[in-house]
Design an enzyme around this catalytic site. Sequence first.
Site, PDB file in Angstrom:
ATOM      1  N   TYR A  15       0.827  -1.209   0.000  1.00  0.00           N
ATOM      2  CA  TYR A  15       0.000   0.000   0.000  1.00  0.00           C
ATOM      3  C   TYR A  15       0.866   1.267   0.000  1.00  0.00           C
ATOM      4  O   TYR A  15       0.653   2.191   0.786  1.00  0.00           O
ATOM      5  CB  TYR A  15      -0.956  -0.006   1.195  1.00  0.00           C
ATOM      6  CG  TYR A  15      -1.917  -1.166   1.154  1.00  0.00           C
ATOM      7  CD1 TYR A  15      -3.009  -1.156   0.302  1.00  0.00           C
ATOM      8  CD2 TYR A  15      -1.701  -2.298   1.941  1.00  0.00           C
ATOM      9  CE1 TYR A  15      -3.881  -2.229   0.234  1.00  0.00           C
ATOM     10  CE2 TYR A  15      -2.574  -3.382   1.881  1.00  0.00           C
ATOM     11  CZ  TYR A  15      -3.656  -3.340   1.022  1.00  0.00           C
ATOM     12  OH  TYR A  15      -4.505  -4.405   0.952  1.00  0.00           O
ATOM     13  N   TYR A 143     -12.571  -7.391   5.563  1.00  0.00           N
ATOM     14  CA  TYR A 143     -11.294  -7.564   4.884  1.00  0.00           C
ATOM     15  C   TYR A 143     -10.878  -9.024   5.019  1.00  0.00           C
ATOM     16  O   TYR A 143     -10.862  -9.581   6.121  1.00  0.00           O
ATOM     17  CB  TYR A 143     -10.205  -6.672   5.485  1.00  0.00           C
ATOM     18  CG  TYR A 143      -8.846  -6.915   4.853  1.00  0.00           C
ATOM     19  CD1 TYR A 143      -8.521  -6.337   3.627  1.00  0.00           C
ATOM     20  CD2 TYR A 143      -7.913  -7.745   5.460  1.00  0.00           C
ATOM     21  CE1 TYR A 143      -7.286  -6.586   3.027  1.00  0.00           C
ATOM     22  CE2 TYR A 143      -6.685  -7.991   4.867  1.00  0.00           C
ATOM     23  CZ  TYR A 143      -6.376  -7.416   3.654  1.00  0.00           C
ATOM     24  OH  TYR A 143      -5.169  -7.673   3.055  1.00  0.00           O
ATOM     25  N   ASP A 247     -13.549 -16.081   9.244  1.00  0.00           N
ATOM     26  CA  ASP A 247     -12.181 -15.639   9.034  1.00  0.00           C
ATOM     27  C   ASP A 247     -11.662 -15.080  10.353  1.00  0.00           C
ATOM     28  O   ASP A 247     -11.939 -13.952  10.719  1.00  0.00           O
ATOM     29  CB  ASP A 247     -12.150 -14.582   7.929  1.00  0.00           C
ATOM     30  CG  ASP A 247     -10.765 -13.972   7.712  1.00  0.00           C
ATOM     31  OD1 ASP A 247      -9.856 -14.269   8.499  1.00  0.00           O
ATOM     32  OD2 ASP A 247     -10.607 -13.187   6.763  1.00  0.00           O
ATOM     33  N   LYS A 276      -1.741 -15.206  10.896  1.00  0.00           N
ATOM     34  CA  LYS A 276      -1.080 -14.158  11.675  1.00  0.00           C
ATOM     35  C   LYS A 276      -0.380 -14.703  12.921  1.00  0.00           C
ATOM     36  O   LYS A 276       0.785 -15.079  12.879  1.00  0.00           O
ATOM     37  CB  LYS A 276      -2.065 -13.052  12.028  1.00  0.00           C
ATOM     38  CG  LYS A 276      -2.486 -12.208  10.826  1.00  0.00           C
ATOM     39  CD  LYS A 276      -3.180 -10.943  11.247  1.00  0.00           C
ATOM     40  CE  LYS A 276      -3.629 -10.104  10.064  1.00  0.00           C
ATOM     41  NZ  LYS A 276      -2.537  -9.536   9.273  1.00  0.00           N
TER      42      LYS A 276
END
Length: 426
Positions: A15, A143, A247, A276
């Site tokens: 990004y 997301y 998720d 993660k």
Amino acid sequence: MTPAEFDAAHLWHPYTNVVKPGPTHLVRSAEGVRLTLDDGTQMIDGMSSWWSTIHGYRHPVIEKAVKDQLETLPHVMFGGLTHEPAARLGQQLLDMTPSDLTRIFYCDSGSVSVEVAMKMAVQYQFSTGHPERTQFATIRSGYHGDTWKAMSVCDPVTGMHHLFQGALSPQFFVPTPSVKFGEPWEVDPAKNGLAELARVLETQKTIAALILEPIVQGAGGMYFYHPEYLNQARRLCDEAGVLLIFDEIATGFGRSAMLFATGHTAIQPDILCLGKAVTGGTMSFAVTMANDRVTDGIGNGEPGVFMHGPTFMGNPLACAAASASLSLLQDGKWRKRVYDIEMQMRSELAPAKDLPGVAEVRTLGAIGVIEMDHIVSADQAHPISKELGVWLRPFGRNIYCMPPFVTSPEDLSKITHAMVQLAKVL
């Protein structure tokens, strides 16, 4: 050319505008909750390196597990072969996750975990006689990753769908659940957001699964919503013949004050995505878990085999790191640490509510958020963060932190102070 100069000239960060890159700090080392930059500056990492280093950097238990594994078996293909670290980790996952989830598929990253989950859902529907069910329903402000299929179920606005219009698979988006976490539940479906979900699931016969982040929406907006929405969503999915995918890549392993955000609910998903923090932030690794309904449906259909297989699937080093990380959670001491972090953040972030430009302040588990009424700049925040000695990376309208669970009260106060200071100037 110095490493920093080479980075600015050639390396492409996430990004980031490579034509006009913002400030980037060169990290020399990391230990505990601190990053040490090349100029000697130390910063407390309030981000847990994108929410993954829950035990802090270089935890000796995880480091030893990786070093020991490196001496015997650093890698071997998972096709037709297996190894002890994979089995040991699998048993730990079964002991920790919702009981219905009996099958474990190892992945390379969180985005791939979502891709795998979506492929599982489509192949399940195909194998059970519903080849028309190839699309997905989800809620706005979500997301789920940056890979192609995962991106298609990210929020259409914050996920920049217009950039890839015509290339992304079209999906069905329903409003974000309107009842916030901690508020009284609103039973009227027209007011709690379930009416539109029910309508979409009932009328759109091409939906394979509903995918969402339970309780906490991460990079789509850091929004916390009521668990009863998920209890009711489970019922609606069952009535419509649609699978339910959770998720938990951001929320898994204690971040929401429950071991998994699913624990805030009374139900279980058909498929669960984890990533993660699974290795304690040591290396990239992820997991997709499924129940017998999904695996039996795929296995008893045509072609019978699940059509996915990463080269580095089940990497022994990653399995060893993940197993060590999970062992650090199994004594349960993280619960008191996360509770203390939540209570301290709630107190120390409260003054930000009265600042100009602040829309809301919220905390849940080891997540603290100051939501502004305008977009904030990460590029502007980075040099200020360095001066304050705290690494923070705002996005959208949110100045937020997800500190490591081992963060001391003194260091946490520095994090919350830095957040409030950013809210004053951004």
